[in-house]
Design an enzyme around this catalytic site. Structure first.
Site, mmCIF file in Angstrom:
data_model
loop_
_atom_site.group_PDB
_atom_site.id
_atom_site.type_symbol
_atom_site.label_atom_id
_atom_site.label_comp_id
_atom_site.label_asym_id
_atom_site.label_seq_id
_atom_site.Cartn_x
_atom_site.Cartn_y
_atom_site.Cartn_z
ATOM 1 N N CYS A 104 0.887 -1.159 0.000
ATOM 2 C CA CYS A 104 0.000 0.000 0.000
ATOM 3 C C CYS A 104 0.923 1.206 0.000
ATOM 4 O O CYS A 104 1.570 1.500 1.004
ATOM 5 C CB CYS A 104 -0.916 0.021 1.227
ATOM 6 S SG CYS A 104 -1.914 1.533 1.311
ATOM 7 N N CYS A 107 -0.440 4.246 2.549
ATOM 8 C CA CYS A 107 -0.412 4.098 4.011
ATOM 9 C C CYS A 107 -0.176 2.635 4.351
ATOM 10 O O CYS A 107 0.923 2.140 4.193
ATOM 11 C CB CYS A 107 -1.684 4.640 4.650
ATOM 12 S SG CYS A 107 -3.207 3.983 3.922
ATOM 13 N N SER A 108 -1.220 1.937 4.807
ATOM 14 C CA SER A 108 -1.047 0.519 5.144
ATOM 15 C C SER A 108 -2.352 -0.245 4.963
ATOM 16 O O SER A 108 -2.703 -1.091 5.781
ATOM 17 C CB SER A 108 -0.546 0.369 6.587
ATOM 18 O OG SER A 108 -1.455 0.986 7.491
ATOM 19 N N CYS A 109 -3.094 0.039 3.890
ATOM 20 C CA CYS A 109 -4.330 -0.692 3.611
ATOM 21 C C CYS A 109 -3.996 -2.174 3.454
ATOM 22 O O CYS A 109 -3.015 -2.536 2.792
ATOM 23 C CB CYS A 109 -4.993 -0.150 2.351
ATOM 24 S SG CYS A 109 -5.584 1.551 2.553
#
Length: 200
Positions: A104, A107-109
Site C-alpha cells: 500500500c 499508508c497501510s491498507c
C-alpha cells in the site's frame, strides 16, 4: 536497514506500545482485560490463520478457488470470514510464470479479516516506495526470496477501496495433505508475496 537496526527498531516500537497501553489503563481509558481481549481477537479470531484456511481450501477445492479469484470477499464470507477492512478483497494467484507482491503505497491498507494486522515493515516508507520500483531487489535483499528471471513479478497497490492478497502456490509434495496440514504451510508473508508457502 541491517538486522541489528531492525531489531532495535522493533524493540523501540514495542516499548512505545507498552507505554501507551500503561498510560491508557492508568487514565481509565482501557482495562487490562480489554487489552487482553483485543490481543486474543487478533491471535485467534482475525488473522493469518484464517487466511491460511482460505488458501488451503482453494488448494483442495477447484470450485472454491474459482469463486475466490472471482470475488475474494464473497468466497471468504462462505467460510464466515469478513468484516471491517475486508469488504473489497481481491485474491491474486501465484503461478509458475507469475509472482504477485502486495503493498500500500499511501499508508497501510491491508485485508485484516484474512491476515490480521499488517506487520510493521509493511507500513514502513522504505518498503512502500522500493517494492514498487525494484520488487525483485527488495524480495531478494529484504526477504531472501529470489524469484527466477523467467517469472514475472507483479506488484499490486492496495487502497481503502481494494485490498489485495496473494493466493500462494501449493508446495510440491503435498498430495494427500488435509486442509489443516496445508494451512500450516501458509504464512502471512506468503499471502503478501514476500515469501513462498513453507515446504513440508
Amino acid at each position: 536497514m541491517s538486522t541489528t537496526e531492525k531489531a532495535t527498531h522493533q524493540e523501540q516500537i514495542a516499548a512505545r506500545v507498552k507505554a501507551i497501553e500503561s498510560l491508557m489503563i492508568e487514565k481509565g481509558l482501557m482495562t487490562t482485560a480489554a487489552v487482553d481481549r483485543l490481543a486474543e481477537i487478533y491471535e485467534n479470531e482475525v488473522g493469518p490463520q484464517l487466511g491460511a484456511k482460505v488458501v488451503a481450501k482453494a488448494w483442495t477445492d477447484p470450485d472454491f478457488k474459482k469463486r475466490l479469484l472471482e470475488n475474494a470477499s464473497t468466497a471468504c464470507a462462505e467460510m464466515g470470514i469478513g468484516g471491517l477492512q475486508g469488504e473489497d478483497m481481491v485474491a491474486v494467484e501465484n503461478t509458475d510464470d507469475l509472482h504477485h507482491v502486495i503493498v500500500c503505497t499511501l499508508c497501510s491498507c491491508y485485508p485484516w479479516p484474512v491476515m490480521g494486522l499488517p506487520p510493521n515493515w509493511y507500513k514502513e516508507p522504505a518498503y512502500r516506495a522500493r517494492v514498487v520500483r525494484e520488487p525483485r531487489k527488495v524480495l531478494s535483499e529484504e526477504f531472501g526470496l529470489d524469484v527466477p528471471d523467467s517469472v514475472e513479478v507483479r506488484v499490486w497497490d492496495s487502497s481503502s477501496e481494494m485490498r489485495y492478497w496473494v493466493l500462494p502456490q501449493r508446495p510440491a509434495g503435498t498430495d494427500g495433505f488435509t486442509e489443516e496440514q496445508l494451512a500450516a504451510l501458509v504464512t502471512r508473508e506468503s499471502m503478501i508475496g514476500v515469501a513462498y508457502a513453507k515446504q513440508p
